[in-house]
Design a protein around this motif. Structure first.
Motif, PDB file in Angstrom:
ATOM      1  N   LYS A 164      16.911  -6.688   6.130  1.00 44.72           N
ATOM      2  CA  LYS A 164      15.831  -7.557   6.608  1.00 44.72           C
ATOM      3  C   LYS A 164      14.630  -6.731   7.034  1.00 44.72           C
ATOM      4  O   LYS A 164      13.482  -7.085   6.765  1.00 44.72           O
ATOM      5  N   ALA A 165      14.905  -5.623   7.710  1.00 44.20           N
ATOM      6  CA  ALA A 165      13.807  -4.787   8.203  1.00 44.20           C
ATOM      7  C   ALA A 165      13.013  -4.199   7.031  1.00 44.20           C
ATOM      8  O   ALA A 165      11.783  -4.194   7.034  1.00 44.20           O
ATOM      9  N   VAL A 166      13.728  -3.724   6.022  1.00 42.66           N
ATOM     10  CA  VAL A 166      13.036  -3.133   4.879  1.00 42.66           C
ATOM     11  C   VAL A 166      12.195  -4.187   4.160  1.00 42.66           C
ATOM     12  O   VAL A 166      11.067  -3.932   3.747  1.00 42.66           O
ATOM     13  N   LYS A 167      12.749  -5.378   4.080  1.00 46.89           N
ATOM     14  CA  LYS A 167      12.026  -6.464   3.408  1.00 46.89           C
ATOM     15  C   LYS A 167      10.693  -6.730   4.123  1.00 46.89           C
ATOM     16  O   LYS A 167       9.641  -6.832   3.491  1.00 46.89           O
ATOM     17  N   GLN A 168      10.771  -6.792   5.433  1.00 43.01           N
ATOM     18  CA  GLN A 168       9.530  -6.993   6.200  1.00 43.01           C
ATOM     19  C   GLN A 168       8.562  -5.841   5.998  1.00 43.01           C
ATOM     20  O   GLN A 168       7.364  -6.030   5.853  1.00 43.01           O
ATOM     21  N   ALA A 169       9.116  -4.616   6.027  1.00 42.22           N
ATOM     22  CA  ALA A 169       8.267  -3.435   5.865  1.00 42.22           C
ATOM     23  C   ALA A 169       7.544  -3.488   4.523  1.00 42.22           C
ATOM     24  O   ALA A 169       6.360  -3.175   4.425  1.00 42.22           O
ATOM     25  N   LEU A 170       8.270  -3.914   3.508  1.00 42.67           N
ATOM     26  CA  LEU A 170       7.652  -4.010   2.183  1.00 42.67           C
ATOM     27  C   LEU A 170       6.532  -5.049   2.195  1.00 42.67           C
ATOM     28  O   LEU A 170       5.435  -4.808   1.702  1.00 42.67           O
ATOM     29  N   GLU A 171       6.807  -6.192   2.794  1.00 43.31           N
ATOM     30  CA  GLU A 171       5.777  -7.236   2.836  1.00 43.31           C
ATOM     31  C   GLU A 171       4.539  -6.749   3.574  1.00 43.31           C
ATOM     32  O   GLU A 171       3.416  -6.956   3.153  1.00 43.31           O
ATOM     33  N   LEU A 172       4.799  -6.061   4.689  1.00 44.45           N
ATOM     34  CA  LEU A 172       3.710  -5.579   5.520  1.00 44.45           C
ATOM     35  C   LEU A 172       2.826  -4.578   4.775  1.00 44.45           C
ATOM     36  O   LEU A 172       1.608  -4.589   4.866  1.00 44.45           O
ATOM     37  N   CYS A 173       3.471  -3.688   4.043  1.00 45.81           N
ATOM     38  CA  CYS A 173       2.714  -2.575   3.459  1.00 45.81           C
ATOM     39  C   CYS A 173       2.253  -2.817   2.036  1.00 45.81           C
ATOM     40  O   CYS A 173       1.283  -2.225   1.603  1.00 45.81           O
ATOM     41  N   LEU A 174       2.982  -3.608   1.302  1.00 42.40           N
ATOM     42  CA  LEU A 174       2.646  -3.680  -0.107  1.00 42.40           C
ATOM     43  C   LEU A 174       1.674  -4.800  -0.423  1.00 42.40           C
ATOM     44  O   LEU A 174       1.039  -4.808  -1.463  1.00 42.40           O
ATOM     45  N   ASN A 175       1.560  -5.730   0.508  1.00 42.98           N
ATOM     46  CA  ASN A 175       0.689  -6.853   0.190  1.00 42.98           C
ATOM     47  C   ASN A 175      -0.736  -6.675   0.668  1.00 42.98           C
ATOM     48  O   ASN A 175      -1.630  -7.405   0.287  1.00 42.98           O
ATOM     49  N   SER A 176      -0.961  -5.685   1.550  1.00 44.78           N
ATOM     50  CA  SER A 176      -2.349  -5.487   1.971  1.00 44.78           C
ATOM     51  C   SER A 176      -2.843  -4.146   1.449  1.00 44.78           C
ATOM     52  O   SER A 176      -2.161  -3.128   1.578  1.00 44.78           O
ATOM     53  N   ALA A 177      -4.007  -4.204   0.858  1.00 47.33           N
ATOM     54  CA  ALA A 177      -4.541  -2.995   0.219  1.00 47.33           C
ATOM     55  C   ALA A 177      -4.738  -1.895   1.258  1.00 47.33           C
ATOM     56  O   ALA A 177      -5.158  -2.156   2.381  1.00 47.33           O
ATOM     57  N   GLY A 178      -4.401  -0.677   0.895  1.00 45.44           N
ATOM     58  CA  GLY A 178      -4.643   0.454   1.778  1.00 45.44           C
ATOM     59  C   GLY A 178      -3.626   0.604   2.893  1.00 45.44           C
ATOM     60  O   GLY A 178      -3.713   1.518   3.704  1.00 45.44           O
ATOM     61  N   ALA A 179      -2.623  -0.299   2.937  1.00 41.35           N
ATOM     62  CA  ALA A 179      -1.645  -0.210   4.015  1.00 41.35           C
ATOM     63  C   ALA A 179      -0.760   1.021   3.844  1.00 41.35           C
ATOM     64  O   ALA A 179      -0.345   1.640   4.816  1.00 41.35           O
ATOM     65  N   LEU A 180      -0.484   1.359   2.620  1.00 42.79           N
ATOM     66  CA  LEU A 180       0.342   2.531   2.343  1.00 42.79           C
ATOM     67  C   LEU A 180      -0.323   3.267   1.187  1.00 42.79           C
ATOM     68  O   LEU A 180      -0.006   3.048   0.026  1.00 42.79           O
ATOM     69  N   PRO A 181      -1.285   4.122   1.499  1.00 40.99           N
ATOM     70  CA  PRO A 181      -2.062   4.738   0.433  1.00 40.99           C
ATOM     71  C   PRO A 181      -1.188   5.577  -0.497  1.00 40.99           C
ATOM     72  O   PRO A 181      -0.218   6.206  -0.056  1.00 40.99           O
ATOM     73  N   ASP A 182      -1.527   5.558  -1.774  1.00 35.45           N
ATOM     74  CA  ASP A 182      -0.845   6.400  -2.748  1.00 35.45           C
ATOM     75  C   ASP A 182      -1.530   7.762  -2.722  1.00 35.45           C
ATOM     76  O   ASP A 182      -2.707   7.869  -3.031  1.00 35.45           O
ATOM     77  N   CYS A 183      -0.810   8.800  -2.307  1.00 31.40           N
ATOM     78  CA  CYS A 183      -1.466  10.114  -2.175  1.00 31.40           C
ATOM     79  C   CYS A 183      -1.469  10.908  -3.471  1.00 31.40           C
ATOM     80  O   CYS A 183      -2.042  11.991  -3.540  1.00 31.40           O
ATOM     81  N   LEU A 184      -0.743  10.436  -4.457  1.00 31.04           N
ATOM     82  CA  LEU A 184      -0.653  11.208  -5.691  1.00 31.04           C
ATOM     83  C   LEU A 184      -1.886  10.903  -6.543  1.00 31.04           C
ATOM     84  O   LEU A 184      -2.145   9.745  -6.850  1.00 31.04           O
ATOM     85  N   PRO A 185      -2.661  11.931  -6.923  1.00 31.28           N
ATOM     86  CA  PRO A 185      -3.836  11.656  -7.748  1.00 31.28           C
ATOM     87  C   PRO A 185      -3.433  10.910  -9.026  1.00 31.28           C
ATOM     88  O   PRO A 185      -2.397  11.208  -9.623  1.00 31.28           O
ATOM     89  N   ALA A 186      -4.282   9.958  -9.401  1.00 32.34           N
ATOM     90  CA  ALA A 186      -3.946   9.100 -10.540  1.00 32.34           C
ATOM     91  C   ALA A 186      -3.698   9.903 -11.814  1.00 32.34           C
ATOM     92  O   ALA A 186      -2.808   9.578 -12.599  1.00 32.34           O
ATOM     93  N   THR A 187      -4.445  10.993 -12.006  1.00 32.68           N
ATOM     94  CA  THR A 187      -4.268  11.778 -13.236  1.00 32.68           C
ATOM     95  C   THR A 187      -2.834  12.305 -13.324  1.00 32.68           C
ATOM     96  O   THR A 187      -2.230  12.308 -14.397  1.00 32.68           O
ATOM     97  N   ILE A 188      -2.313  12.761 -12.202  1.00 37.01           N
ATOM     98  CA  ILE A 188      -0.958  13.313 -12.211  1.00 37.01           C
ATOM     99  C   ILE A 188       0.060  12.194 -12.427  1.00 37.01           C
ATOM    100  O   ILE A 188       0.994  12.322 -13.219  1.00 37.01           O
ATOM    101  N   ARG A 189      -0.171  11.091 -11.738  1.00 36.95           N
ATOM    102  CA  ARG A 189       0.750   9.965 -11.872  1.00 36.95           C
ATOM    103  C   ARG A 189       0.797   9.500 -13.331  1.00 36.95           C
ATOM    104  O   ARG A 189       1.871   9.309 -13.902  1.00 36.95           O
ATOM    105  N   GLN A 190      -0.379   9.378 -13.926  1.00 34.76           N
ATOM    106  CA  GLN A 190      -0.425   8.879 -15.302  1.00 34.76           C
ATOM    107  C   GLN A 190       0.165   9.885 -16.281  1.00 34.76           C
ATOM    108  O   GLN A 190       0.865   9.511 -17.216  1.00 34.76           O
TER     109      GLN A 190
END
Ligand code: ADP
Ligand code: MG
Length: 703
Positions: A164-190
């Motif tokens: 339940k806690a993880v589910k909430q954490a996901l909702e909290l962070c994944l639904n609002s932009a910038g809540a959990l910034p992606d630190c990996l540069p897009a070029t590397i990710r791609q």
């Protein structure tokens, strides 16, 4: 901190997490919402569909839906109750061990239920043992939309709470932009086809039904690879940042005096090996530069690292600077001290010794001599780097057997010994060879030299594995051996117990052996003895006044007695291969034949047998280290002592080893093109390893 990112909020921010649950989560290293997101499932259950009974087979774990046919009533002497259910395809027995009367009353024939559990073959066909079950009412759907994660837990923490806690954490962070910034540069990710961070995390916590649990479990999913990659990368960048920061400092230029070096070499009873010469040249070249050296010397046991250290020290001394050598144990420090006294006897440099055991006036005199510069060279334990120890002009720090010290200690040491805006050169030495790619990750803050050659004339140690039932034979062999005026070690190991127990075991073994072998002179060393007593025993052993040295693993590193050519290691199955190889390195130092007997407790596991086999066949520390890694399952935690000191959260050095090279390339790219990604990655993954990452970063990137 105002305006905290949601990911940085404490877990108590989530509904259902009070202080008690928070305390339990803390035991798993989970403090913030982000920590929760990085706490990944260890496996998954598939409850996304009801499996037809006809398709079940033993060994499966399945969700099954059906109608209760009958329940057999509990009878005397029976400890389980069977409930038979059917779907349109077949019949299945559910076996319950714990049940209440009310529970059974609810399972009336005709009731629809869903159950989840492991399938096995019972007396009357397939059965499910103690399943989780639910009574279904009209319109109930027992299936889940995603695979069900199973998290690592700690006492008092329920799987459902964590879910339940993880589910909430996901909702909290994944639904609002910038809540959990992606630190990996897009070029590397791609370039690697990795999903974005948010997507990777939601895939791992709530995998879509079409992603098989097997793909996730064997670590092949791109979501997991991405996180492992990022974690490796963050560690790599942390160490690189530490290195680049150190290199912004000035260091004294040390130039070896040729005639002093010639005199030093001429006094040795042997010639340097080519590998020693090459490594010494690398060190000398580093020390001539005005930036501090940060070099690791890797060399198998017995490859002659101490001498390399001595020659490095000679560079410092002949340029008018002090040098300090730190060893992980008192015993080893003392041995180095004796060697150095001998090697430096012809020059006019005073060599001092400092450890926690040196107290009172002697300590005060040593500290004075280091502070006023009258002593050029000091050998000791970590006591050398206590705050009370000040140097006049420390030019070189040498750390022996660095695997005993953690990354943090290694980095902390660099702050020491600064004088007049200059820092000392740093040389670290290790006899724990690790494969090159691993070394590049774990020691990315260091340049690496390898002594890949042993001094000539060394005989390989004949190694055999002997079950402990044949102990008497082994003891008889010692008697024979001692009669030939040769010496031996008996090593007692008890790793999971306390040091105290290990010492007691050594004491008892020494007593028993002495009773059986009255004519053999037996000495004892263990970690709980007074330094002076330990030293006396070791010196007696070195002088040949004692035939058999019973010891704990304190003798593991560095102890050097060429006449000792027989080693018995008790319970070798409990130690890592590299550690065994290190222990064995105590023998085979002279030019006569030598033996290592691995006295194991039968029966050995398959891996246990394989591991001891490798030790019998190979004498190359690098090969052994590689095999040691291969023989550990991916889930196994890698002993810190074996492969370095980095506790990874998600990445696994073995499972994810193919990432090590690309991670290094990515790190280069980030340092060059995306330095803005460095701090966020370092902060997210490696937190406290660097004392002040922001400050370090700014000195490197905006000096
Ligand atoms: P380690 O690399 O395990 O620290 P040591 O420095 O203790 O090894 O050296 C092991 C032994 O080999 C010592 O007795 C040392 O004096 C000896 N030794 C070192 N270099 C040489 C050499 N070039 N030729 C012969 N013996 C050497
Ligand atoms: Mg050594």
């Amino acid at each position: 901190m105002p305006n905290r990112e949601p990911a940085q909020l404490p877990v108590t921010h989530l509904t259902g997490i009070g202080s008690q649950t928070a305390a339990r989560l803390q035991k798993l290293g989970i403090l913030t919402v982000q920590d929760l997101l990085f706490h990944l499932p260890q496996r998954y259950q598939d409850r996304t569909r009801c499996q037809p009974i006809a398709g079940l087979a033993p060994g499966m774990t399945a969700l099954v839906c059906g109608q209760v046919e009958y329940v057999d009533t509990p009878q005397r002497g029976r400890n389980s109750v069977i409930c038979r259910i059917s779907d349109s395809s077949g019949l299945l027995s559910l076996r319950f061990f714990h049940f209440s009367v009310q529970q059974l009353q609810l399972l009336k024939p005709g009731t629809q239920i869903s159950c989840f559990g492991d399938i096995r073959m019972g007396f009357n066909g397939l059965e499910m043992i103690h399943p989780e079950y639910r009574i279904l009412h009209a319109g109930d759907d027992p299936t889940e939309p995603a695979l069900t994660p199973v998290y690592p837990l700690t006492e008092g923490l329920a799987q459902t709470t964590l879910r339940k806690a993880v589910k909430q954490a996901l909702e909290l962070c994944l639904n609002s932009a910038g809540a959990l910034p992606d630190c990996l540069p897009a070029t590397i990710r791609q370039a690697h086809n990795y999903p974005e961070l948010a997507e990777a995390l939601s895939t791992l916590h709530q995998p879509p039904a079409d992603l098989s649990a097997a793909t996730l479990a064997n670590g092949e999913s791109p979501a997991l690879k991405r996180l492992a990659f990022e974690e490796f990368l963050a560690h790599h960048l942390t160490l690189l940042l530490g290195k680049r920061h150190y290199k912004t400092w000035q260091a004294p230029t040390l130039t070896v005096n040729d005639s002093a070096k010639q005199a030093f070499l001429a006094a040795l009873p042997f010639q340097l090996t080519a590998a020693q010469q090459r490594v010494i040249a690398e060190i000398e070249a580093d020390c001539r530069r005005p930036q501090p050296m940060l070099r690791l010397v890797q060399g198998d046991v017995g490859s002659g690292k101490t001498l390399v250290a001595a020659l490095a020290a000679l560079s410092a001394l002949s340029s008018g600077f002090q040098a300090a050598l730190m060893a992980p144990t008192e015993l080893l420090a003392e041995q180095h001290f004796r060697n150095f006294i001998q090697w430096f006897a012809h020059g006019d440099h005073q060599v001092l010794f400092l450890s926690g055991q040196i107290k009172g006036k002697a300590r005060a005199a040593t500290l004075d001599a280091l502070a006023d510069g009258s002593a050029g060279l000091v050998i000791g334990t970590h006591a050398l780097f206590q705050d009370s120890v000040g140097f006049h002009n420390l030019g070189l720090v040498i750390i022996d057997e660095q695997h005993r010290f953690g990354v943090q200690q290694r980095l902390a040491l660099r702050a020491k010994g600064q004088t007049a805006g200059k820092v000392p050169h740093q040389l670290v030495m290790t006899a724990t060879p690790i494969p090159r790619t691993l070394a590049m990750l774990q020691y990315s803050d260091l340049d690496i030299s390898v002594i890949d050659e042993l001094p000539p004339g060394r005989q390989p140690v004949t190694t055999s594995a002997i079950p402990s039932e044949r102990r008497a034979e082994v003891i008889a062999r010692i008697k024979h051996w001692a009669a030939q005026k040769r010496q031996a070690y008996w090593v007692c190991t008890l790793i999971e117990e306390s040091e105290q127990l290990q010492c007691e075991a050594a004491e008892n073994t020494a007593l028993l052996l002495q009773e059986t072998l009255p004519e053999v002179r037996i000495g004892l060393v263990h970690g709980r003895m007074k330094a002076a007593d330990k030293d006396a025993v070791m010196q007696a052993f070195k002088r040949g006044e004692c035939d058999l040295l019973v010891a704990t693993t304190v003798i593991e590193v560095g102890v050097d007695v060429p006449n000792a050519g027989l080693m018995i290691i008790e319970n070798p199955e409990r130690l890592g291969l590299s550690q065994l190889h290190q222990l064995r390195g105590r023998v085979g130092r002279g030019n006569r034949e030598s033996y290592c007997l691995l006295l194991y407790q039968a029966p050995l596991s398959d891996t246990g047998r394989q591991r001891l086999g490798i030790l019998r066949e190979s004498h190359d520390g690098f090969v052994i280290a590689e095999k040691d890694l291969e023989l550990r399952g991916p889930g196994e935690i890698i002993g810190n002592r074996q492969t370095g000191q980095i506790p990874f959260k998600i990445a696994d050095l073995i499972r994810d080893r193919e990432l090590l090279e690309p991670v290094q390339r990515a790190a280069q790219l980030i340092c060059r093109d995306h330095p803005e990604s460095i701090l966020p990655l370092v902060r997210r993954w490696t937190g406290g390893s660097l004392q002040n990452p922001d400050e370090l970063f700014h000195t490197v990137y905006s000096p």
